[in-house]
Design a protein around this motif. Structure first.
Motif, PDB file in Angstrom:
ATOM      1  N   PRO A 120      -7.268 142.852  86.013  1.00  0.00           N
ATOM      2  CA  PRO A 120      -6.167 143.704  85.541  1.00  0.00           C
ATOM      3  C   PRO A 120      -5.250 142.918  84.606  1.00  0.00           C
ATOM      4  CG  PRO A 120      -6.462 143.912  87.924  1.00  0.00           C
ATOM      5  CD  PRO A 120      -7.336 142.782  87.483  1.00  0.00           C
ATOM      6  N   ARG A 121      -4.696 143.596  83.648  1.00  0.00           N
ATOM      7  CA  ARG A 121      -3.892 142.910  82.644  1.00  0.00           C
ATOM      8  C   ARG A 121      -2.704 142.194  83.268  1.00  0.00           C
ATOM      9  NH1 ARG A 121      -1.478 145.815  77.159  1.00  0.00           N
ATOM     10  NH2 ARG A 121      -0.606 143.901  76.221  1.00  0.00           N
ATOM     11  N   ARG A 122      -2.084 142.818  84.251  1.00  0.00           N
ATOM     12  CA  ARG A 122      -0.925 142.193  84.902  1.00  0.00           C
ATOM     13  C   ARG A 122      -1.328 140.942  85.665  1.00  0.00           C
ATOM     14  NH1 ARG A 122       2.995 145.222  89.353  1.00  0.00           N
ATOM     15  NH2 ARG A 122       4.431 143.471  89.688  1.00  0.00           N
ATOM     16  N   GLN A 131      -8.921 138.422  80.271  1.00  0.00           N
ATOM     17  CA  GLN A 131      -9.279 139.389  81.301  1.00  0.00           C
ATOM     18  C   GLN A 131     -10.752 139.293  81.684  1.00  0.00           C
ATOM     19  OE1 GLN A 131      -6.724 142.845  79.261  1.00  0.00           O
ATOM     20  NE2 GLN A 131      -7.467 143.464  81.277  1.00  0.00           N
ATOM     21  N   GLN A 168      -4.260 143.390  94.077  1.00  0.00           N
ATOM     22  CA  GLN A 168      -4.706 143.903  92.782  1.00  0.00           C
ATOM     23  C   GLN A 168      -6.220 143.723  92.675  1.00  0.00           C
ATOM     24  OE1 GLN A 168      -2.018 142.872  89.385  1.00  0.00           O
ATOM     25  NE2 GLN A 168      -1.012 141.522  90.861  1.00  0.00           N
ATOM     26  N   PHE A 188     -10.180 143.943  91.770  1.00  0.00           N
ATOM     27  CA  PHE A 188     -10.954 144.124  90.539  1.00  0.00           C
ATOM     28  C   PHE A 188     -12.433 144.052  90.907  1.00  0.00           C
ATOM     29  CE2 PHE A 188      -9.535 139.751  90.991  1.00  0.00           C
ATOM     30  CZ  PHE A 188     -10.716 139.025  90.976  1.00  0.00           C
ATOM     31  N   HIS A 202     -10.523 148.717  83.782  1.00  0.00           N
ATOM     32  CA  HIS A 202      -9.835 147.609  83.101  1.00  0.00           C
ATOM     33  C   HIS A 202     -10.567 147.213  81.819  1.00  0.00           C
ATOM     34  CE1 HIS A 202      -7.398 147.369  86.663  1.00  0.00           C
ATOM     35  NE2 HIS A 202      -8.444 147.033  87.427  1.00  0.00           N
TER      36      HIS A 202
END
Length: 508
Positions: free
Chosen positions: A259-261, A271, A303, A305, A393
């Protein structure tokens, strides 16, 4: 001699007197009786049993210590002697002077103890007597062994699951459990879909097992309990506990899109990353910059992924050219994050193995495998240009930042050839698991052990007696990584069956 009786503290300077019962000349004593006559009136062993029973569990080789504890004692030891003396109730009324074992055949199921006791009798006379107590050893299965034999009796269950496509992390965890012997307290182990179930006799053992798993691999745990019975009089409850442990669904050589954050929080790493190790954290590397980052289990579940492509989705490429980037050029890519000292970033031109020889088939990419690749090598990579990936994402990223090919790992040799030359093996939690574990994921896990010494150091490797005589150079030209016999023999502890059995040489 059994039944001997003697007076204590007789004064030899005194003159002799006649026994008041039989008239035998004796030394003066407060009773004025000889030993034979005194025996007819007083028996200080009265109330002490001459025979007793010991209960022995043949499965765990422990003795029952009433009321409900079992202790491990070897023959003719202090522990066993103390256990025998506790079985004799009348010893509290006399003074125990000495106690020793009388030798018996080990298979006779008899234990004899010779006791010497003293007791004050008539008119303050102290009488000493020696006698033998015989203990009969009866077999009885202890509660722990009974539950282990039942297989279905358990108070706590640990459900170990991994929902990813590749199970290499699960195989690594299995070897850590075997190395640290965390499976020894289990009542039963059952294979289920996507994992294993571990049954324990109590909740404390299950939580200890879960704490170990949480310390070696990233995971998350959920606990539930079910009421089995309730005693309203004593206000006691009987529960069965279930602890669900879910491992992170990524493994080594998996391509992920962060995730970008999360990527910004880890020092601005790209990423698109490659997982190059899964230990107590997930170790990531950005192939285009060489920047590395670590994701803990708590960070991952906050978070999560998924995998863009696993080892099964990789395509084989041929390296046409490789130019390693200089140190100054690498620093301009990395930003604020830490760079890997193990990898080297390089510009690589590759061609699909199926398109080798075609014009305009070369593809340029930047990879972290510059220290391994040279022209002519085979390498596995994810073809992002021709892949249909369903990842939120990845779809949010700009197409300009997406490479056509993302290289993951070098191919050292054909898997079948590596299997023939492999002179070692691993153990499994279940005896029947070895026959069904020779799948693609397990073969890739064995290759990872050969290629990464840091991972191999955490695993017990055993010599395979069926492959010791294989000639490593029978086909020649093999330069891939392997665990040599000399490396296995360094710092080894030889077992009893080190000549080639299951417990052969083990690398600590």
């Amino acid at each position: 001699m059994e039944g001997d009786v003697a007076f204590v503290a007789a004064d030899p300077t005194l003159s002799r007197i006649l026994c008041c019962e039989c008239g035998t000349p004796i030394e003066p004593n407060p009773t004025s009786m000889c030993v034979a006559c005194l025996r007819t009136h007083v028996d200080i062993t009265d109330g002490i049993p001459k025979q007793a029973v010991l209960y022995f569990c043949k499965s765990c080789e422990r003795y029952l210590q009433p009321p409900d504890s079992w202790v491990k004692c070897a023959l003719e030891t202090r522990e066993l002697l103390a256990l025998c003396l506790k079985k004799l109730k009348g010893l509290s009324q006399v003074r125990l002077v000495d106690a020793a074992f009388v030798w018996t055949e080990p298979h006779s199921r008899r234990i004899k103890v010779k006791l010497t006791i003293q007791k004050e009798v008539m008119n303050g006379t102290i009488l000493q007597q020696v006698f033998i107590v015989e203990f009969v050893v009866n077999t009885q299965m202890c509660g722990d062994c009974h539950r282990a034999e039942a297989k279905d009796f358990w108070k706590a269950q640990v459900q170990l699951r991994m929902k990813g496509q590749n199970k290499k992390t699960f195989y690594y965890l299995e070897q850590l459990i075997l190395k640290h012997k965390m499976h020894e307290q289990t009542v039963n182990i059952k294979p289920v879909h996507e994992g294993l179930d571990f049954m324990f006799a109590n909740e404390a053992q299950a939580r200890k097992f879960v704490s170990f798993v949480e310390s070696v691999v990233p995971c998350r745990t959920q606990t539930s309990k079910k009421l089995i019975s309730h005693d309203v009089r004593n206000n006691t409850y009987n529960y069965k506990f279930t602890l669900s442990v879910e491992l992170v669904p990524v493994c080594k050589d998996t391509v992920v899109c962060l995730p970008r954050r999360l990527a910004h929080q880890m020092g601005g790493i790209g990423q698109l990353c490659v997982v190059f190790r899964v230990a107590n954290v997930v170790c990531l590397i950005d192939p285009s910059t060489g920047q590395v980052a670590e994701v803990s289990g708590a960070q991952y579940w906050r978070q999560p992924f998924g995998a863009v492509g696993g080892p099964r989705q990789l395509t084989e490429f041929v390296v046409m050219d490789c130019e390693v980037q200089r140190g100054g050029e690498r620093r301009t890519f990395a930003g604020q994050g830490a760079l890997s000292t193990r990898h080297q970033v390089a510009d690589v031109w590759v061609v699909r193995s199926s398109q080798l020889g075609q014009e305009d088939a070369a593809i340029h990419t930047r990879s972290h495998l510059g220290h391994l690749l040279k022209p002519g090598d085979l390498v596995l990579g994810l073809d992002l240009k021709n892949s249909n990936v369903n990842n939120d994402h990845l779809e949010a990223m700009s197409e300009e930042k997406l490479p056509d090919v993302l290289l993951v790992k070098k191919v050292f040799a054909d898997p079948a050839a590596r299997h023939r030359r492999r002179r070692w093996k691993l153990k499994h939690l279940r005896d029947d698991a070895e026959t069904g574990s020779q799948d693609r994921d397990y073969a890739e896990f064995l290759e990872d052990l050969e290629e990464d010494p840091s991972v191999r150091g955490n695993v017990n490797i055993y010599r395979d007696a069926t492959k010791v005589a294989v000639d490593l150079d029978d086909e020649g030209g093999y330069e891939g990584p392997q665990v040599t016999l000399q490396e296995m023999l360094e710092d080894l502890q030889l077992g009893e069956d080190a000549t080639g059995g299951e417990g052969a040489d083990m690398m600590e």
